[in-house]
Design a protein around this motif. Structure first.
Motif, PDB file in Angstrom:
ATOM      1  N   THR A 134     -41.265  -6.679 -66.989  1.00  0.00           N
ATOM      2  CA  THR A 134     -41.996  -7.784 -67.614  1.00  0.00           C
ATOM      3  C   THR A 134     -41.598  -7.932 -69.077  1.00  0.00           C
ATOM      4  O   THR A 134     -41.418  -9.046 -69.591  1.00  0.00           O
ATOM      5  CB  THR A 134     -43.511  -7.546 -67.508  1.00  0.00           C
ATOM      6  OG1 THR A 134     -43.877  -7.451 -66.128  1.00  0.00           O
ATOM      7  CG2 THR A 134     -44.292  -8.673 -68.158  1.00  0.00           C
ATOM      8  N   TRP A 135     -41.444  -6.802 -69.751  1.00  0.00           N
ATOM      9  CA  TRP A 135     -41.046  -6.774 -71.176  1.00  0.00           C
ATOM     10  C   TRP A 135     -39.691  -7.456 -71.360  1.00  0.00           C
ATOM     11  O   TRP A 135     -39.482  -8.228 -72.298  1.00  0.00           O
ATOM     12  CB  TRP A 135     -40.992  -5.329 -71.634  1.00  0.00           C
ATOM     13  CG  TRP A 135     -41.207  -5.073 -73.101  1.00  0.00           C
ATOM     14  CD1 TRP A 135     -40.266  -4.668 -73.998  1.00  0.00           C
ATOM     15  CD2 TRP A 135     -42.442  -5.128 -73.825  1.00  0.00           C
ATOM     16  NE1 TRP A 135     -40.834  -4.479 -75.242  1.00  0.00           N
ATOM     17  CE2 TRP A 135     -42.177  -4.754 -75.158  1.00  0.00           C
ATOM     18  CE3 TRP A 135     -43.745  -5.462 -73.466  1.00  0.00           C
ATOM     19  CZ2 TRP A 135     -43.157  -4.710 -76.144  1.00  0.00           C
ATOM     20  CZ3 TRP A 135     -44.732  -5.415 -74.449  1.00  0.00           C
ATOM     21  CH2 TRP A 135     -44.431  -5.046 -75.763  1.00  0.00           C
ATOM     22  N   SER A 136     -38.766  -7.151 -70.451  1.00  0.00           N
ATOM     23  CA  SER A 136     -37.426  -7.718 -70.536  1.00  0.00           C
ATOM     24  C   SER A 136     -37.453  -9.241 -70.456  1.00  0.00           C
ATOM     25  O   SER A 136     -36.750  -9.934 -71.197  1.00  0.00           O
ATOM     26  CB  SER A 136     -36.534  -7.161 -69.427  1.00  0.00           C
ATOM     27  OG  SER A 136     -36.329  -5.780 -69.588  1.00  0.00           O
ATOM     28  N   LYS A 137     -38.260  -9.743 -69.546  1.00  0.00           N
ATOM     29  CA  LYS A 137     -38.358 -11.199 -69.395  1.00  0.00           C
ATOM     30  C   LYS A 137     -39.041 -11.822 -70.610  1.00  0.00           C
ATOM     31  O   LYS A 137     -38.588 -12.843 -71.130  1.00  0.00           O
ATOM     32  CB  LYS A 137     -39.136 -11.535 -68.124  1.00  0.00           C
ATOM     33  CG  LYS A 137     -38.407 -11.155 -66.838  1.00  0.00           C
ATOM     34  CD  LYS A 137     -39.257 -11.490 -65.609  1.00  0.00           C
ATOM     35  CE  LYS A 137     -38.546 -11.084 -64.327  1.00  0.00           C
ATOM     36  NZ  LYS A 137     -39.393 -11.348 -63.122  1.00  0.00           N
ATOM     37  N   LYS A 138     -40.110 -11.206 -71.063  1.00  0.00           N
ATOM     38  CA  LYS A 138     -40.878 -11.758 -72.182  1.00  0.00           C
ATOM     39  C   LYS A 138     -40.055 -11.860 -73.453  1.00  0.00           C
ATOM     40  O   LYS A 138     -40.150 -12.843 -74.196  1.00  0.00           O
ATOM     41  CB  LYS A 138     -42.118 -10.888 -72.417  1.00  0.00           C
ATOM     42  CG  LYS A 138     -43.015 -11.401 -73.544  1.00  0.00           C
ATOM     43  CD  LYS A 138     -44.276 -10.552 -73.659  1.00  0.00           C
ATOM     44  CE  LYS A 138     -45.188 -11.073 -74.777  1.00  0.00           C
ATOM     45  NZ  LYS A 138     -46.436 -10.261 -74.887  1.00  0.00           N
ATOM     46  N   TYR A 139     -39.222 -10.831 -73.705  1.00  0.00           N
ATOM     47  CA  TYR A 139     -38.472 -10.783 -74.954  1.00  0.00           C
ATOM     48  C   TYR A 139     -36.975 -11.043 -74.773  1.00  0.00           C
ATOM     49  O   TYR A 139     -36.184 -10.789 -75.677  1.00  0.00           O
ATOM     50  CB  TYR A 139     -38.709  -9.440 -75.654  1.00  0.00           C
ATOM     51  CG  TYR A 139     -40.143  -9.287 -76.121  1.00  0.00           C
ATOM     52  CD1 TYR A 139     -40.603  -9.982 -77.244  1.00  0.00           C
ATOM     53  CD2 TYR A 139     -41.041  -8.489 -75.417  1.00  0.00           C
ATOM     54  CE1 TYR A 139     -41.920  -9.851 -77.663  1.00  0.00           C
ATOM     55  CE2 TYR A 139     -42.362  -8.359 -75.827  1.00  0.00           C
ATOM     56  CZ  TYR A 139     -42.791  -9.052 -76.952  1.00  0.00           C
ATOM     57  OH  TYR A 139     -44.104  -8.938 -77.359  1.00  0.00           O
ATOM     58  N   ASN A 140     -36.614 -11.542 -73.603  1.00  0.00           N
ATOM     59  CA  ASN A 140     -35.216 -11.911 -73.343  1.00  0.00           C
ATOM     60  C   ASN A 140     -34.272 -10.744 -73.608  1.00  0.00           C
ATOM     61  O   ASN A 140     -33.253 -10.877 -74.292  1.00  0.00           O
ATOM     62  CB  ASN A 140     -34.807 -13.124 -74.200  1.00  0.00           C
ATOM     63  CG  ASN A 140     -33.468 -13.697 -73.785  1.00  0.00           C
ATOM     64  OD1 ASN A 140     -33.084 -13.627 -72.618  1.00  0.00           O
ATOM     65  ND2 ASN A 140     -32.728 -14.241 -74.750  1.00  0.00           N
ATOM     66  N   ILE A 141     -34.623  -9.580 -73.066  1.00  0.00           N
ATOM     67  CA  ILE A 141     -33.796  -8.385 -73.221  1.00  0.00           C
ATOM     68  C   ILE A 141     -32.757  -8.366 -72.107  1.00  0.00           C
ATOM     69  O   ILE A 141     -33.103  -8.281 -70.931  1.00  0.00           O
ATOM     70  CB  ILE A 141     -34.657  -7.113 -73.170  1.00  0.00           C
ATOM     71  CG1 ILE A 141     -35.696  -7.133 -74.303  1.00  0.00           C
ATOM     72  CG2 ILE A 141     -33.790  -5.868 -73.275  1.00  0.00           C
ATOM     73  CD1 ILE A 141     -36.716  -6.029 -74.212  1.00  0.00           C
ATOM     74  N   THR A 142     -31.503  -8.464 -72.463  1.00  0.00           N
ATOM     75  CA  THR A 142     -30.428  -8.551 -71.480  1.00  0.00           C
ATOM     76  C   THR A 142     -29.966  -7.161 -71.047  1.00  0.00           C
ATOM     77  O   THR A 142     -30.199  -6.171 -71.743  1.00  0.00           O
ATOM     78  CB  THR A 142     -29.240  -9.322 -72.073  1.00  0.00           C
ATOM     79  OG1 THR A 142     -28.828  -8.669 -73.287  1.00  0.00           O
ATOM     80  CG2 THR A 142     -29.624 -10.756 -72.370  1.00  0.00           C
ATOM     81  N   PRO A 143     -29.275  -7.056 -69.897  1.00  0.00           N
ATOM     82  CA  PRO A 143     -28.734  -5.766 -69.470  1.00  0.00           C
ATOM     83  C   PRO A 143     -27.753  -5.215 -70.503  1.00  0.00           C
ATOM     84  O   PRO A 143     -27.006  -5.962 -71.140  1.00  0.00           O
ATOM     85  CB  PRO A 143     -28.024  -6.102 -68.158  1.00  0.00           C
ATOM     86  CG  PRO A 143     -28.715  -7.321 -67.654  1.00  0.00           C
ATOM     87  CD  PRO A 143     -29.060  -8.107 -68.879  1.00  0.00           C
ATOM     88  N   ALA A 144     -27.749  -3.910 -70.655  1.00  0.00           N
ATOM     89  CA  ALA A 144     -26.875  -3.270 -71.644  1.00  0.00           C
ATOM     90  C   ALA A 144     -25.403  -3.533 -71.347  1.00  0.00           C
ATOM     91  O   ALA A 144     -24.575  -3.506 -72.270  1.00  0.00           O
ATOM     92  CB  ALA A 144     -27.143  -1.769 -71.678  1.00  0.00           C
TER      93      ALA A 144
END
Length: 341
Positions: free
Chosen positions: A34-44
């Motif tokens: 959920t955090w990744s989607k909320k803050y647009n965190i892309t795969p490393a």
């Protein structure tokens, strides 16, 4: 990759960093997604600049008050304070850190630096913190405990005794610390071996959010040598001239591929210092300018300080200054926006 500093998840509780508890993996995995989607965190895997974080021995045995080798530092609770900052650093810079590697000091009872390995004529084992010198081994003041030979050398006691004398002589010859008898610590299969719960949680959260597997590197499980540095055991060759250990070439290659490598952990005066020193040796043998991509988190590591007994603070500071002179960066986790972006 989102390079701005992120908020800290509400589940992180600084007051629990000094405690041991079970990480709720499934819940944290869902929250990380959920955090990744909320803050647009892309795969490393999409990172154009690869940033590695090396955590040296951030384990209960060194970091939890009351455990065997707790690193109190100057404040008396140094490792706890370091790990609060370390967790916050990981969460705030989740979108920048490409991968995390954690070293794991790993021991069993019958090793050359544990009490049961040694014995005197009275049948006594050395107390923790005893320093064993070449002269004492040569004179038989401290001898290898015959009872451990079956477990370590297939029952060949003389070979083990020969190795012990060779080993302490090698430490002296190479300017190493004398052989120190340590309390049983970081015992494989035990609670003291595990990563600090709060740090493990942060590493797991990063793994899921960035979709990149953390690397866990075992060190110190060879019964015949100490292994302060994850990259290089203290002694590589036995009394018979045959190898007993080897440097960790694979990890060296892995670490030097990052565009930036950040280092934190315990203790600043021992395993952190030795690991960085070995890394610097490798760098100098390849290209001295590579030192400029190493960043040392000074506020996420503490020296060994035992009040009224020993204080390695000055040695640790001098060692880190030497690293800085070689081109490495001494930085603070709380100022990451100045040097990490």
């Amino acid at each position: 990759m989102d390079t701005h500093q992120l908020p800290i998840p509400i589940f992180f509780a600084p007051s629990k960093v000094s405690e041991v508890w079970r990480v709720p993996y499934q819940q944290r995995a869902q929250e990380a997604a959920t955090w990744s989607k909320k803050y647009n965190i892309t795969p490393a895997s999409e990172d154009k600049i690869r940033v590695g974080l090396l955590l040296v021995d951030v384990q209960n045995t060194f970091c939890i008050p009351g455990f065997e080798l707790f690193v109190g530092g100057k404040s008396g609770i140094g490792a706890v304070e370091d790990n609060v900052r370390l967790c916050e650093f990981i969460y705030r810079n989740l979108g920048v850190i490409s991968a995390i590697a954690a070293t794991m000091d790993t021991h069993t009872a019958m090793q050359i630096f544990h009490p049961v390995f040694w014995i005197n004529d009275s049948g006594e084992h050395p107390a923790p913190a005893t320093l064993i010198t070449p002269e004492e081994v040569a004179r038989g003041i401290w001898k290898v405990n015959p009872a451990v030979a079956a477990s370590i050398s297939g029952g060949n006691y003389q070979a083990l005794q020969n190795h012990a004398l060779h080993y302490v002589n090698q430490l002296t010859h190479h300017g190493k610390y004398p052989l120190t008898v340590w309390p049983y610590h970081a015992m494989l299969g035990g609670i003291s071996h595990a990563l600090v719960s709060a740090v493990e949680e942060a590493v797991f959260f990063h793994t899921i959010a960035r979709k990149t597997q953390a690397r866990f590197e075992i060190k110190g499980n060879n019964p015949l040598t100490e292994n302060y540095s994850v990259l290089h055991p203290e002694v590589l060759i036995g009394a018979d001239g045959q190898p007993i250990a080897q440097k960790n070439t694979d990890l060296i290659q892995y670490l030097l591929k990052f565009d930036k490598l950040i280092v934190a952990g315990q203790a600043k005066s021992h395993c952190v210092a030795w690991t960085i020193d070995d890394l610097l040796t490798e760098i100098k043998s390849r290209d001295a300018s590579l030192a400029q991509k190493i960043y040392l988190l000074e506020d996420c590591t503490s020296p060994v300080v035992i009040p009224n007994v020993v204080d390695y603070s000055e040695q640790a500071e001098a060692t880190f200054e030497r690293f800085a002179t070689a081109g490495m960066h001494l930085v603070k986790s709380t100022q990451a926006s100045d040097w990490l972006a």
